[in-house]
Design a protein around this motif. Structure first.
Motif, short mmCIF file in Angstrom:
data_model
loop_
_atom_site.label_atom_id
_atom_site.label_comp_id
_atom_site.label_asym_id
_atom_site.label_seq_id
_atom_site.Cartn_x
_atom_site.Cartn_y
_atom_site.Cartn_z
N VAL A 168 -15.31 3.29 6.22
CA VAL A 168 -14.95 1.91 5.93
C VAL A 168 -15.84 0.99 6.77
O VAL A 168 -15.97 1.19 7.98
CB VAL A 168 -13.47 1.63 6.24
CG1 VAL A 168 -13.13 0.16 5.97
CG2 VAL A 168 -12.56 2.54 5.42
N TYR A 191 0.84 -1.20 0.00
CA TYR A 191 0.00 0.00 0.00
C TYR A 191 0.88 1.25 0.00
O TYR A 191 2.07 1.20 0.29
CB TYR A 191 -0.93 0.02 1.22
CG TYR A 191 -0.22 -0.08 2.55
CD1 TYR A 191 0.07 1.06 3.31
CD2 TYR A 191 0.18 -1.32 3.06
CE1 TYR A 191 0.72 0.97 4.53
CE2 TYR A 191 0.83 -1.41 4.28
CZ TYR A 191 1.10 -0.28 5.01
OH TYR A 191 1.76 -0.37 6.21
N ALA A 216 -17.16 -0.70 1.13
CA ALA A 216 -17.07 0.71 0.73
C ALA A 216 -18.46 1.31 0.54
O ALA A 216 -19.30 0.72 -0.15
CB ALA A 216 -16.26 0.83 -0.55
N ILE A 264 -4.24 -0.08 -1.96
CA ILE A 264 -3.99 -1.31 -1.21
C ILE A 264 -4.23 -2.52 -2.11
O ILE A 264 -5.26 -2.60 -2.79
CB ILE A 264 -4.90 -1.39 0.02
CG1 ILE A 264 -4.72 -0.14 0.89
CG2 ILE A 264 -4.62 -2.65 0.84
CD1 ILE A 264 -5.80 0.04 1.93
N THR A 302 -6.35 -2.57 6.57
CA THR A 302 -5.30 -1.66 6.13
C THR A 302 -5.87 -0.29 5.78
O THR A 302 -5.20 0.73 5.93
CB THR A 302 -4.55 -2.25 4.92
OG1 THR A 302 -4.05 -3.55 5.26
CG2 THR A 302 -3.37 -1.38 4.52
N LYS A 303 -7.11 -0.26 5.34
CA LYS A 303 -7.75 1.01 4.99
C LYS A 303 -7.88 1.95 6.18
O LYS A 303 -7.92 3.17 6.01
CB LYS A 303 -9.15 0.76 4.41
CG LYS A 303 -9.17 0.10 3.05
CD LYS A 303 -10.61 -0.11 2.60
CE LYS A 303 -10.69 -0.81 1.25
NZ LYS A 303 -12.11 -1.04 0.85
N THR A 307 -9.23 -4.61 4.16
CA THR A 307 -10.16 -3.73 4.88
C THR A 307 -9.50 -3.08 6.09
O THR A 307 -9.64 -1.87 6.31
CB THR A 307 -11.41 -4.50 5.33
OG1 THR A 307 -12.06 -5.06 4.18
CG2 THR A 307 -12.38 -3.58 6.04
N ARG A 362 -3.03 8.79 5.29
CA ARG A 362 -4.02 7.75 5.02
C ARG A 362 -3.46 6.74 4.03
O ARG A 362 -2.67 7.08 3.15
CB ARG A 362 -5.30 8.36 4.46
CG ARG A 362 -6.04 9.30 5.40
CD ARG A 362 -6.76 8.54 6.49
NE ARG A 362 -7.67 7.55 5.95
CZ ARG A 362 -8.91 7.82 5.53
NH1 ARG A 362 -9.37 9.06 5.58
NH2 ARG A 362 -9.68 6.86 5.07
N THR A 363 -3.88 5.49 4.14
CA THR A 363 -3.43 4.46 3.22
C THR A 363 -4.26 4.47 1.94
O THR A 363 -5.44 4.81 1.96
CB THR A 363 -3.53 3.07 3.87
OG1 THR A 363 -4.87 2.87 4.32
CG2 THR A 363 -2.58 2.96 5.05
N GLU A 364 -3.63 4.08 0.83
CA GLU A 364 -4.32 4.04 -0.45
C GLU A 364 -3.63 3.02 -1.35
O GLU A 364 -2.57 2.50 -1.02
CB GLU A 364 -4.32 5.42 -1.12
CG GLU A 364 -2.93 5.96 -1.40
CD GLU A 364 -2.95 7.33 -2.04
OE1 GLU A 364 -4.04 7.91 -2.21
OE2 GLU A 364 -1.86 7.84 -2.39
N GLN A 414 -15.84 8.37 2.62
CA GLN A 414 -14.53 7.92 3.12
C GLN A 414 -14.64 6.87 4.21
O GLN A 414 -13.63 6.36 4.68
CB GLN A 414 -13.76 9.13 3.66
CG GLN A 414 -13.52 10.23 2.66
CD GLN A 414 -12.82 11.42 3.28
OE1 GLN A 414 -11.64 11.35 3.63
NE2 GLN A 414 -13.54 12.51 3.47
#
Length: 274
Positions: free
Chosen positions: A248, A105, A222, A116, A134-135, A132, A112-114, A246
């Motif tokens: 989760v 990621y 999402a 992934i 990791t988000k 999920t 923020r993580t993206e 945004q």
């Protein structure tokens, strides 16, 4: 002489009034703060879990410090509710090991993580839970801005192990509930940004608003198709909708499979005062 406070001096708070059974109500203050619910599943229980974080290079595992890498603030382990349907209580390894998943990621400038993606996995059923969780991880945004884009590319390996207590609770749940189906549950709610509704505050005093939103949750957790169904002040609609996009969720589970959940309704209340 009285001094009139500008919008930047105001205190803004928000509250989410949930509509999904078992969902946790959250309230938050301070713009930009990430709120993660105290996620509880009906399966519950203590999970023996090992999370090994590989920050991109072998020296990092040996204890070397790379000051160009983003510094983690919050990296939660996946709650049992994200993957309990992957466990067969009548057929599981004696050592409790059920698999590993490695995800890659990026960390953006806000921490923020993206982007992934699963890089390797010994149990595909666990992949969604790894992606999920990791988000919702969060990194220090200042450290994320020090290095290059390559420095913000990270890898994490998650190793899953279960205990006898976990198996017992899953069996109990199956007996009491007649199965393991579960509705969608929130993992992370990003609050509305003050900058997105600052224009709605007209002068000193207290300004309140309530926005009712409806959306669907995909099988990946999402929110999509976000729309406002009612608002006491239409000026706040954009901020509320931008916030929900945004969020989760742990997806809805039916017959041990993640499925989409339609028609979720949530109310966000705004309170702005001096």
């Amino acid at each position: 002489m009285a001094v009139s406070r500008g919008p930047s001096c105001r205190r803004a708070s928000w509250q989410v009034l949930s509509s999904i059974p078992g969902e946790v109500n959250l309230a938050g203050k301070k713009k930009g703060m990430l709120m993660s619910s105290k996620f509880k599943t009906r399966a519950g229980g203590v999970l023996s879990f090992l999370l090994v974080l590989l920050l991109g290079s072998a020296p990092a595992l040996a204890g070397a410090v790379d000051d160009k890498k983003p510094v983690p603030i919050s990296r939660q382990a996946p709650p049992l509710g994200l993957y309990y349907y992957c466990i067969d209580p009548d057929n599981y390894p004696e050592d409790g090991f059920i698999g590993t998943v490695t995800v890659g990621y990026d960390v953006d400038w806000n921490g923020r993580t993206e982007n992934i993606a699963v890089q390797s996995s010994t149990n595909p059923c666990l992949d969604l839970s790894a992606v999920t969780i990791t988000k919702v991880w969060l990194y220090d945004y200042k450290s994320a801005r020090k290095g290059s884009a390559e420095d913000r590319k990270l890898t994490a390996t998650l190793e899953y192990r279960i205990t006898e207590e976990t198996i017992h609770k899953i069996r109990t749940l199956m007996e009491e509930e007649g199965g393991l189906d579960r509705d969608a549950q929130p993992l992370l709610r990003v609050p509305p940004e003050y900058a997105d509704f600052r224009r709605c505050v007209n002068g000193p005093g207290v300004w309140n608003a309530r926005v009712v939103l409806e959306f669907d949750v995909t099988a990946e957790g999402a929110p999509i198709n976000v729309k406002t169904v009612d608002a006491t002040r239409s000026c706040y609609k954009r901020a509320a909708e931008k916030s929900v996009v945004q969020w989760v969720y742990a997806p809805k589970i039916v017959d041990r499979q993640p499925v989409a959940r339609e028609g979720v309704r949530t109310t966000i209340e705004f309170q702005i005062g001096n």
